[in-house]
Design a protein around this motif. Structure first.
Motif, PDB file in Angstrom:
ATOM      1  N   PRO A   1       0.767  -1.149  -0.116  1.00 43.02           N
ATOM      2  CA  PRO A   1       0.048   0.024  -0.155  1.00 43.02           C
ATOM      3  C   PRO A   1       0.938   1.371   0.149  1.00 43.02           C
ATOM      4  O   PRO A   1       1.899   1.392   0.860  1.00 43.02           O
ATOM      5  N   ASN A   2       0.512   2.200  -0.977  1.00 43.96           N
ATOM      6  CA  ASN A   2       1.017   3.715  -0.952  1.00 43.96           C
ATOM      7  C   ASN A   2       0.259   4.470  -0.004  1.00 43.96           C
ATOM      8  O   ASN A   2       1.052   5.376   0.623  1.00 43.96           O
ATOM      9  N   TYR A   3      -0.670   4.157   0.101  1.00 41.76           N
ATOM     10  CA  TYR A   3      -1.835   5.026   0.979  1.00 41.76           C
ATOM     11  C   TYR A   3      -3.230   4.469   0.619  1.00 41.76           C
ATOM     12  O   TYR A   3      -3.518   3.632  -0.030  1.00 41.76           O
ATOM     13  N   PHE A   4      -4.053   4.970   1.653  1.00 48.46           N
ATOM     14  CA  PHE A   4      -5.617   4.320   1.654  1.00 48.46           C
ATOM     15  C   PHE A   4      -6.203   5.595   1.318  1.00 48.46           C
ATOM     16  O   PHE A   4      -6.555   6.697   2.178  1.00 48.46           O
ATOM     17  N   GLY A   5      -6.920   5.328   0.058  1.00 48.35           N
ATOM     18  CA  GLY A   5      -7.767   6.333  -0.471  1.00 48.35           C
ATOM     19  C   GLY A   5      -9.153   5.965  -0.156  1.00 48.35           C
ATOM     20  O   GLY A   5      -9.561   5.101   0.900  1.00 48.35           O
TER      21      GLY A   5
END
Length: 832
Positions: free
Chosen positions: A459-463
């Motif tokens: 995961p790069n980020y949680f959108g």
């Protein structure tokens, strides 16, 4: 013909001849090159000969820069005209986003000393009136590059190599390689003409070579098979067309110099002049990979059938950009193989698992890179290291998990992506997902937007939970993209409550045995931890620079658990295994094995992390199980969380109270569910790699591949606390001899309101360029941009005022004391 040499180069294209030349120039006086056909008979003969500087990679930019400067010296040295037309390179932009890309690239170019100029549409039109400019935003112009004749430059390098004592033998094909522990035995067969084909004759020899370099181009898969390794270099079809003379161009040239090489990146093509006409080279979608397993014996200096329908859009856009070309007919067309790799960078360096075997494969821009590739590979072979960190080109950046199918699909993607917007947060979709941790689907359901690290989905980020499939792509930007606020909130959660990070991609090894302790004490520069404790340490190159960063957990007197960067699994494993093999006789029996895929890792960090784990831990006294007394900072313990046995390490890359939870990967989903459930009431967020990257910069934690690499020592990285200079270790003498050439610093930046640095930017002191950033981002603790990088030692002083080059202007920055956030480490040592 020689049968014993110091170095044998296999392949007589531009890359192979450059390597042979540079090995001889570096002092090796017994070098031979074998070519199965004629020099330049591979992709070199049909290459367009362009020399583009443009590249987002620091190492590759240096390679291209060296090539361009080197080619200009060949005629004086050899008497042969290399056919270099220094016409410049005009890279046009149709959008503001494209200009943002050029400005980010320009800062990288500055760090390498590459000259460039900015041009407005009006300036372009005034200088080159045949070019339509009414729909352009502007352009970047490189005045010192242009194009070259591939055959001429190859022959010039070949002559220069012969003048330096290199033997070049044509019509010899390598059929086998055998390593006897000290030299390579290379089987070669004489090739003869028969019915227009090259076929093996009865004449065979065996060449003994201390070193072998393969530069076999389109034949890389055959080379891989002969060596018993994986080489993800597979050709892709590349078409270009040559027009009849353009009357408007012919008239223009009566009183004017050549046009520069024109590149309309948004239209996905390059154009240059050719005998009064134009060459159009598109990088279209749908170009297929070829020769996935072998090149047919009948394929020599041949081409594929043309597929003009595939490049119709690019052809029409050329007419739009150069209106005078509309009535001009086609004169010639080419559709030939050009080798690619999954990331578009060549494979240049040691072959995985083999001794004294060097790869120079997968050059999609082979003419541009050939000169520099020869120089820097020769540096590594002769001197042990180059002056730049070559890790981004190292063949071992791909692991044994990679298959032919994966390489073919990714190489097709790399070809079609040559002219896309190369966002720094770019994630390419082909062949994904492939390597997934068990919690992948659970994280995806919670909005995870993934990046690929060594094939692993991370995961790069949680959108947003209801985001469409295109959300991540639409969120990208050269400024603060649509993902930025999500990463901001994740970073804030770690500082104020807690965050859970999937770190399963970490590389993990077990090293054990009677010789393990003595070996690791020599192999790494820090003192080894006691049983149950951990240390951060570095393995150095022989030249004293940083080769690998390890977290070492001492499980028993002679058993160690080594954790290193997830992106470099094969790179680290190969280096470790070869070092053990070299030292086993000296230190005793040592066993090492890669356990990366056996253990998942969650990193839990933040002031509430102890409360979250305390609700799950199985212990007779759960209220004290995680206290400083029973579980101090920088220690490791086996604990139980729910039904999962966990090897817990009290360390956090974010600089907060936290633990890394190493667990049997088959139990990961159970552990994930329990952690998420326990964390809800404490405000815990799922956190991606981008927020973690920001947080570690607030603590001045260096990252391997950014601040740490083969171009700087740990002392230059300003990490003396992790170097025990009272003991002897690999690379120590060279580390000390180098002194401090530059020094790593953390800076806070008063940058633009809508952007942060990416870690590719130049650093200035007034009008003087004094260094470069290696990392960048945003600090939630300080409310401004942050970065890390290297400057001249006298400027690495807290309070020193500097400037960062972003979007073609200088922004104020100030050097910070190390670890500007919580410098006393009170939060990471927090008791409870």
């Amino acid at each position: 013909m020689k049968t014993q040499v110091k170095a044998l180069v296999v392949g007589g294209g531009a890359v192979g001849t450059s390597i042979a030349y540079h090995l001889a120039r570096a002092g090796w006086d017994d070098v031979m090159l074998l070519e199965r056909d004629e020099l330049t008979s591979g992709s070199t003969w049909h290459a367009a000969g362009l020399l583009p500087y443009f590249n987002m990679s620091y190492a590759t930019t240096h390679i291209h820069d060296y090539s361009i400067r080197y080619y200009k010296t060949l005629e004086e040295e050899t008497g042969l005209d290399a056919g270099f037309f220094v016409v410049g390179n005009l890279r046009m932009a149709q959008t503001k986003a494209r200009m943002d890309e050029y400005m980010l690239y320009a800062s990288t170019a500055e760090t390498c000393g590459v000259p460039y100029e900015w041009m407005t549409p009006d300036q372009i039109k005034e200088r080159w009136p045949l070019v339509r400019t009414d729909d352009l935003e502007g352009a970047i112009f490189h005045p010192t590059d242009g194009y070259i004749n591939p055959a001429d430059v190859t022959m010039a390098m070949a002559k220069g190599a012969r003048q330096r004592g290199v033997t070049i033998e044509r019509k010899w094909q390598v059929d086998g390689y055998r390593w006897d522990g000290s030299v390579w035995h290379v089987d070669a067969v004489k090739m003869v003409e028969k019915g227009g084909n090259l076929v093996p004759s009865d004449e065979r020899i065996v060449i003994e070579a201390e070193h072998v370099v393969t530069a076999t181009g389109n034949h890389a898969q055959r080379t891989a098979r002969l060596l018993g390794i994986k080489i993800p270099a597979i050709p892709v079809e590349h078409q270009y067309i040559v027009t009849e003379p353009d009357p408007a161009l012919v008239e223009w040239r009566k009183t004017n110099p050549q046009h520069p090489v024109l590149r309309d990146a948004d239209a996905k093509w390059y154009v240059r002049e050719e005998r009064g006409g134009w060459i159009l080279g598109p990088y279209e979608d749908g170009a297929p990979a070829r020769f996935l397993h072998d090149v047919p014996e009948s394929f020599r200096a041949d081409l594929f059938p043309l597929d003009l329908d595939r490049i119709e859009e690019e052809y029409m856009s050329m007419i739009h950009r150069i209106p005078s070309s509309e009535e001009v007919g086609l004169k010639d067309d080419y559709n030939g193989p050009i080798c690619y790799t999954p990331d578009g960078n060549p494979l240049l360096g040691p072959a995985p698992g083999l001794r004294n075997m060097w790869l120079a494969e997968g050059f999609s821009f082979g003419i541009t890179a050939a000169g520099g590739a020869g120089k820097y590979l020769a540096d590594v072979m002769v001197e042990g290291e180059a002056e730049i960190d070559m890790a981004s080109l190292d063949p071992r950046r791909y692991g044994s998990w990679m298959t032919t199918e994966y390489a073919a699909r990714k190489n097709e993607e790399a070809y079609s992506h040559v002219y896309i917007l190369h966002h720094p947060d770019e994630e390419r979709p082909a062949a994904r997902p492939l390597r997934t941790s068990p919690a992948y689907d659970r994280q995806k359901a919670r909005g995870a937007q993934f990046g690929a690290v060594n094939g692993w989905e991370r995961p790069n980020y949680f959108g947003p939970l209801d985001a469409p499939e295109s959300f991540d792509h639409d969120a990208r930007s050269f400024r603060r993209g649509g993902w930025w606020q999500y990463a901001h909130d994740e970073a804030k959660a770690v500082r104020e409550a807690a965050g859970l990070i999937d770190a399963t991609a970490f590389t993990k090894h077990i090293v054990e045995g009677p010789g393990a302790t003595a070996f690791l004490d020599w192999f790494t520069c820090n003192r080894l931890p006691k049983v149950g404790r951990i240390n951060l340490t570095y393995a150095l190159t022989a030249q004293g620079t940083v080769r690998t960063e390890y977290t070492i957990v001492r499980l028993a007197e002679d058993k160690y658990y080594l954790v290193s960067a997830g992106a470099w699994q094969a790179y680290d494993s190969d280096f470790l295994m070869k070092a053990i093999e070299d030292k086993r006789e000296e230190f005793g029996w040592i066993s090492a094995y890669d356990v990366t895929s056996q253990w998942g890792v969650f990193a839990l960090a933040g002031p509430k992390s102890r409360d979250i784990l305390g609700g799950l831990i199985g212990d007779a006294e759960p209220e004290t199980a995680l206290s400083n007394k029973r579980f101090p900072w920088l220690s490791a313990r086996r604990i139980e969380l729910g039904m999962v046995p966990v090897n817990a390490i009290r360390v956090a890359y974010t600089g907060e109270l936290g633990w890394e939870l190493h667990h049997p990967i088959e139990m990961q989903t159970h552990l994930f569910d329990r952690l998420v459930g326990a964390g809800e009431k404490h405000g815990m967020k799922l956190v991606g790699a981008r927020a973690q990257n920001w947080l570690r910069q607030e603590k001045s934690y260096r990252a391997f591949g950014n601040e740490l690499g083969r171009d700087a020592t740990p002392l230059e990285a300003d990490l003396p606390r992790f170097v025990d200079q009272s003991k002897e270790f690999h690379g120590k003498a060279d580390m000390e001899a180098k002194g401090i050439r530059s020094k790593c610093v953390t800076v806070l930046i008063d940058g633009p309101e809508d952007a942060d640095p990416w870690g590719r930017e130049a650093l200035y002191d007034g009008e003087t360029r004094v260094g470069r950033l290696t990392s960048g981002g945003y600090s939630v603790a300080f409310g401004k941009s942050i970065g890390m990088g290297y400057v001249r030692p006298e400027l690495a002083v807290p309070g020193q005022k500097l400037q960062v080059k972003m979007f073609d202007r200088l922004w104020q920055a100030e050097v910070q004391a190390d670890s500007p956030y919580d410098p006393e480490n009170q939060r990471i040592r927090m008791d409870g």
